[in-house]
Design an enzyme around this catalytic site. Structure first.
Site, PDB file in Angstrom:
ATOM      1  N   ILE A  17       0.679  -1.190   0.029  1.00 54.81           N
ATOM      2  CA  ILE A  17      -0.126  -0.035  -0.092  1.00 54.81           C
ATOM      3  C   ILE A  17       0.830   1.472   0.025  1.00 54.81           C
ATOM      4  O   ILE A  17       0.512   2.253  -0.672  1.00 54.81           O
ATOM      5  CB  ILE A  17      -0.965   0.064   1.252  1.00 54.81           C
ATOM      6  CG1 ILE A  17      -2.221   0.919   0.914  1.00 54.81           C
ATOM      7  CG2 ILE A  17      -0.268   0.280   2.453  1.00 54.81           C
ATOM      8  CD1 ILE A  17      -2.901   0.759  -0.206  1.00 54.81           C
ATOM      9  N   SER A  39      11.827   0.833   7.159  1.00 55.33           N
ATOM     10  CA  SER A  39      11.280  -0.463   6.994  1.00 55.33           C
ATOM     11  C   SER A  39      12.400  -1.283   7.043  1.00 55.33           C
ATOM     12  O   SER A  39      13.404  -0.964   6.721  1.00 55.33           O
ATOM     13  CB  SER A  39      10.826  -0.326   5.442  1.00 55.33           C
ATOM     14  OG  SER A  39       9.923  -1.229   5.221  1.00 55.33           O
ATOM     15  N   ARG A  40      12.087  -2.497   7.505  1.00 57.46           N
ATOM     16  CA  ARG A  40      13.007  -3.662   7.649  1.00 57.46           C
ATOM     17  C   ARG A  40      13.902  -4.086   6.537  1.00 57.46           C
ATOM     18  O   ARG A  40      15.102  -4.294   6.673  1.00 57.46           O
ATOM     19  CB  ARG A  40      12.413  -4.852   8.454  1.00 57.46           C
ATOM     20  CG  ARG A  40      11.782  -4.538   9.719  1.00 57.46           C
ATOM     21  CD  ARG A  40      11.048  -5.727  10.236  1.00 57.46           C
ATOM     22  NE  ARG A  40      10.147  -6.059   9.227  1.00 57.46           N
ATOM     23  CZ  ARG A  40       9.220  -7.031   8.984  1.00 57.46           C
ATOM     24  NH1 ARG A  40       9.126  -7.936  10.248  1.00 57.46           N
ATOM     25  NH2 ARG A  40       8.581  -7.242   7.981  1.00 57.46           N
ATOM     26  N   LYS A  93      -5.611   2.071   7.746  1.00 57.54           N
ATOM     27  CA  LYS A  93      -6.659   1.044   8.312  1.00 57.54           C
ATOM     28  C   LYS A  93      -6.206  -0.457   8.478  1.00 57.54           C
ATOM     29  O   LYS A  93      -5.133  -0.681   7.597  1.00 57.54           O
ATOM     30  CB  LYS A  93      -7.882   1.115   7.641  1.00 57.54           C
ATOM     31  CG  LYS A  93      -7.744   0.980   6.126  1.00 57.54           C
ATOM     32  CD  LYS A  93      -7.390  -0.461   5.471  1.00 57.54           C
ATOM     33  CE  LYS A  93      -8.138  -1.504   5.926  1.00 57.54           C
ATOM     34  NZ  LYS A  93      -7.766  -2.479   5.003  1.00 57.54           N
ATOM     35  N   ASP A 171      -9.925  -7.712   7.055  1.00 60.96           N
ATOM     36  CA  ASP A 171      -8.922  -6.785   6.568  1.00 60.96           C
ATOM     37  C   ASP A 171      -9.779  -5.927   5.455  1.00 60.96           C
ATOM     38  O   ASP A 171      -9.706  -4.886   5.554  1.00 60.96           O
ATOM     39  CB  ASP A 171      -7.660  -7.130   6.327  1.00 60.96           C
ATOM     40  CG  ASP A 171      -6.637  -6.092   5.546  1.00 60.96           C
ATOM     41  OD1 ASP A 171      -5.834  -5.350   6.439  1.00 60.96           O
ATOM     42  OD2 ASP A 171      -6.779  -5.728   4.383  1.00 60.96           O
TER      43      ASP A 171
END
Ligand code: NAP
Length: 317
Positions: A17, A39-40, A93, A171
Site C-alpha cells: 500500500i 522499513s526492515r 486502516k 482486513d
C-alpha cells in the site's frame, strides 16, 4: 505547534500500500515532502532509509509527522514512539489490532498535543459522501453488504493477514464497515456472526455478520476466496427505493437512475485531510468499524475450513 510547510514526513513500512498509494499521493501534494523512511527490508531511491522507526526519528531529518503503513498488529509501539517524539501520526486502516490500543493512542496524542489520524481510506471513495447525503432523513428498511475478493490477488504472500491480529477477511471487510458506519444515519450494531478459519491459521477467510441499523436488519458477507469478478457492494433499501454503492464506494446507483462514477481520489484525499487536521490541531479517530470487528470475534460461531496456502496469482495470464 505551527509547522512551516511543507510537512516533513517519515513513511513507515514500505510494502504494497505504501508503494501503490501513499508514495504517489505524497508526491502529488506539495504540502508534504517525504523526508525519510523506516522499513526492515525496503528502501527508496534518494530517500534516507532506516531499519526501524526509532532510528528514523533519531536520524536528524527534522520530521513533523509520520505515516504508518505496516500491518496493524504492532503499530501501537510505532505510534507511541512517534507521539512521544512530538510527531503527528497518520495510520493505515485498521488502526491497530485492538480497540483498547487505539483508545490509548488517542489519549496519548491528546496529552502530547499532536494529531492522530486513524484513516479509513474507503470513506474517501468517490460516492460515499453522496450516499450519506441521500440517505439522510430516509427510513432504512434493510442493508446488505457483499465484500468478496481474492486474497491471492490483493494480498500476495501476506502471511501476517492470517495470523492472530491480522484480521483475515476483516482486513477488506472493515472497509465496508467503515463506509456503512459513515453513510447509515443509525450506524450499525452487531448481533451475531459466523466465521470460517482455515486449518492451522488464526484469522478467518470467510465471515457472515448479522447486524441492525436502528431496527432494520443489516447483513454482511465477507469472502476472501472470490475468483473471477470481485464484489464490493453495499445495498440499502429505504422508503424511497434502493441505493447501491458498488466497486468499494466509487459507483453510486440511486433508484431509477444510471450508475454514477467519479475518479478515485481516496489517498490524495486522505493526505489533504491529514494536512488540514495538522493545521487545525485536531485528531480524527473513529473506532466504530474496529468495534464491530472486535464484537464479531467476541460472539462468532467458528468453523474450521480447509487449509489455505498462498499461491502465485494466475488469473489474467
Ligand atoms: P505489506 O505489503 O505486507 O506491507 C507492509 C510492510 O510493513 C511490509 O512490506 C514490511 O516491510 C513492513 N512490516 C513491518 N512489520 C511487519 C510485520 N510484522 N509483518 C509484515 N510486514 C511488516 O502490507 P500492505 O498490503 O501494504 O498492508 C499494510 C496496511 O495497509 C494494512 O493495514 C492493510 O490493511 C492496509 N491496506 C492495504 C491495502 C492493499 O490493497 N494491500 C489497501 C489499503 C490498505 P519491511 O519488511 O521492509 O519491514
Amino acid at each position: 505547534m505551527t509547522i512551516t510547510p511543507p510537512i516533513r514526513l517519515g513513511l513507515v513500512g514500505i510494502g504494497k500500500i505504501a508503494r501503490d498509494q501513499h508514495l504517489p499521493a505524497i508526491a502529488g501534494d506539495d504540502r508534504f515532502t517525504l523526508a525519510a523512511t523506516a522499513s526492515r527490508h525496503a528502501t527508496l531511491d534518494d530517500i534516507p532509509g532506516h531499519g526501524d522507526i526509532a532510528a528514523m526519528i533519531a536520524g536528524g531529518h527534522d520530521l513533523d509527522a509520520v505515516s504508518l503503513c505496516t500491518p496493524p498488529n504492532g503499530r501501537f509501539e510505532q505510534a507511541v514512539a512517534a507521539i512521544d517524539a512530538g510527531l503527528h501520526v497518520m495510520i493505515e486502516k485498521p488502526p491497530e489490532a485492538t480497540v483498547s490500543a487505539v483508545v490509548k493512542l488517542a489519549e496519548r496524542a491528546r496529552a502530547r498535543g499532536v494529531v492522530l489520524f486513524a484513516t479509513w481510506h474507503s470513506r474517501e471513495a468517490a460516492a460515499v459522501d453522496r450516499a450519506r447525503d441521500w440517505l439522510a432523513g430516509k427510513a432504512i428498511r434493510a442493508v446488505r453488504i457483499d465484500w468478496k475478493e481474492d486474497i491471492r490477488r490483493w494480498h500476495p504472500g501476506q502471511e501476517w493477514i492470517l495470523e492472530a491480529g491480522g484480521f483475515g477477511v476483516f482486513d477488506p471487510g472493515i472497509n465496508a464497515l467503515s463506509i456503512a458506519t459513515r453513510i447509515l444515519p443509525d450506524g450499525l450494531r452487531l448481533e451475531a456472526a459466523t466465521m470460517e478459519v482455515p486449518e492451522g491459521r488464526a484469522s478467518p477467510l470467510r465471515a457472515e455478520l448479522a447486524m441492525k441499523s436502528g431496527t432494520a436488519p443489516a447483513t454482511a458477507t465477507f469472502d476472501f476466496l472470490q475468483t473471477g469478478p470481485q464484489t464490493w457492494t453495499i445495498a440499502v433499501d429505504t422508503d424511497a427505493g434502493t441505493l447501491e454503492l458498488s466497486m468499494g464506494g466509487s459507483i453510486l446507483t440511486l433508484p431509477g437512475g444510471e450508475p454514477e462514477k467519479a475518479p478515485d481520489r481516496e489517498y490524495p484525499r486522505l493526505y489533504a485531510r491529514f494536512a488540514e487536521l495538522i493545521a487545525a490541531g485536531e485528531s480524527d479517530v473513529d473506532v466504530r468499524p474496529l468495534q464491530l470487528v472486535a464484537d464479531a470475534f467476541l460472539v462468532a460461531e467458528r468453523r474450521t475450513g480447509p487449509r489455505f496456502e498462498f499461491q502465485e496469482y494466475a488469473a489474467g495470464r
